[in-house]
Motif scaffolding. Structure first.
Motif, mmCIF file in Angstrom:
data_model
loop_
_atom_site.group_PDB
_atom_site.id
_atom_site.type_symbol
_atom_site.label_atom_id
_atom_site.label_comp_id
_atom_site.label_asym_id
_atom_site.label_seq_id
_atom_site.Cartn_x
_atom_site.Cartn_y
_atom_site.Cartn_z
ATOM 1 N N LEU A 1 -37.812 -14.151 30.859
ATOM 2 C CA LEU A 1 -38.508 -14.900 29.812
ATOM 3 C C LEU A 1 -37.750 -14.833 28.493
ATOM 4 O O LEU A 1 -37.751 -15.798 27.718
ATOM 5 N N GLY A 2 -37.084 -13.707 28.230
ATOM 6 C CA GLY A 2 -36.295 -13.576 27.014
ATOM 7 C C GLY A 2 -35.184 -14.608 26.951
ATOM 8 O O GLY A 2 -34.975 -15.258 25.922
ATOM 9 N N ILE B 1 -31.096 -9.230 26.461
ATOM 10 C CA ILE B 1 -29.903 -8.384 26.523
ATOM 11 C C ILE B 1 -30.253 -6.911 26.755
ATOM 12 O O ILE B 1 -29.751 -6.283 27.692
ATOM 13 N N LEU B 2 -31.112 -6.362 25.901
ATOM 14 C CA LEU B 2 -31.491 -4.960 26.069
ATOM 15 C C LEU B 2 -32.310 -4.784 27.344
ATOM 16 O O LEU B 2 -32.036 -3.896 28.158
ATOM 17 N N VAL C 1 -31.087 -2.626 30.767
ATOM 18 C CA VAL C 1 -31.946 -1.537 31.245
ATOM 19 C C VAL C 1 -32.406 -1.839 32.673
ATOM 20 O O VAL C 1 -32.478 -0.948 33.522
ATOM 21 N N LEU C 2 -32.698 -3.115 32.937
ATOM 22 C CA LEU C 2 -33.093 -3.530 34.285
ATOM 23 C C LEU C 2 -31.997 -3.206 35.300
ATOM 24 O O LEU C 2 -32.287 -2.728 36.404
ATOM 25 N N VAL D 1 -23.871 -9.537 27.148
ATOM 26 C CA VAL D 1 -24.496 -10.608 27.939
ATOM 27 C C VAL D 1 -23.765 -10.796 29.261
ATOM 28 O O VAL D 1 -24.388 -10.991 30.310
ATOM 29 N N TYR D 2 -22.443 -10.726 29.220
ATOM 30 C CA TYR D 2 -21.663 -10.975 30.433
ATOM 31 C C TYR D 2 -21.917 -9.951 31.520
ATOM 32 O O TYR D 2 -21.702 -10.230 32.706
ATOM 33 N N THR D 3 -22.362 -8.744 31.154
ATOM 34 C CA THR D 3 -22.712 -7.770 32.198
ATOM 35 C C THR D 3 -23.817 -8.335 33.090
ATOM 36 O O THR D 3 -23.799 -8.142 34.306
ATOM 37 N N LEU D 4 -24.763 -9.055 32.485
ATOM 38 C CA LEU D 4 -25.863 -9.653 33.250
ATOM 39 C C LEU D 4 -25.379 -10.811 34.110
ATOM 40 O O LEU D 4 -25.833 -10.994 35.243
#
Length: 199
Positions: free
Chosen positions: A96-97, A123-124, A128-129, A178-181
């Motif tokens: 949702l973010g 992002i945060l 953490v997810l 962001v790219y980590t996600l």
């Protein structure tokens, strides 16, 4: 079959994001190098003359948010053997973010607070997810180790960005966190698709 569908969704969502950002950055009112180094991702989504393809960037935000929610709830949840309630909550917070970021633009004093909230959620919450996912699956092999590494790197870089928000290089920290996600989404797609025959 569900693994293959979820895997394809993750792969398409992550690749679309990378391509959409690259194309939007190409048409941004700055050189490609300067856009990636000195302009935030959010700037690509502001509807003004600087970013004529703002709609493309915003569509990527919305799609990757929907992809995360769909992929996690449709199939990845089956791999989570503990912390499931937190997994569901963080998935929704993150997804949702990102969608909020795509729907509510930065640069507007009336809405920038909501945009910032969405960015922090994405992002945060997202990094953490990843850390949670890596420690909540039955095995701790290649995919889980990659997930943990990406989550830790993204979490650390987020805080570097947070405490250097006025730095000229803040957009670099933003992109790294962001790219980590995005890398994880692509990896999750390969992981699920590669195990599709186990359904």
């Amino acid at each position: 079959m569900k693994r293959k569908v979820a895997g394809i969704a993750f792969i398409i969502g992550s690749l679309y994001y990378i391509l959409a950002e690259a194309i939007s950055a190409t048409y941004f009112n700055a050189s490609l190098f300067n856009t990636y180094i000195f302009h935030t991702i959010s700037e690509l989504g502001i509807p003004n003359a600087n970013s004529p393809l703002f709609w493309l960037m915003n569509s990527a935000f919305i799609l990757i948010g929907l992809t995360l929610i769909f992929g996690d709830f449709y199939k990845l949840k089956d791999y989570i053997i503990k912390n499931k309630a937190i997994f569901y909550i963080l998935t929704l917070v993150t997804g949702l973010g990102v969608i909020i970021v795509g729907l509510i633009h930065g640069g507007n004093p009336l809405t920038s607070g909501y945009h910032t909230l969405g960015a922090v959620m994405a992002i945060l919450g997202g990094n953490v997810l990843l850390i949670l996912i890596s420690r909540s699956m039955a095995d701790f092999k290649g995919f889980q180790k990659l997930t943990l590494a990406l989550g830790v790197v993204g979490f650390i870089v987020f805080w570097i960005m947070f405490f250097n928000i006025k730095s000229v290089y803040m957009p670099v920290f933003e992109r790294l966190s962001v790219y980590t996600l995005i890398i994880w989404s692509f990896s999750a797609g390969l992981y699920l698709y590669g195990n599709a025959n186990n359904d």
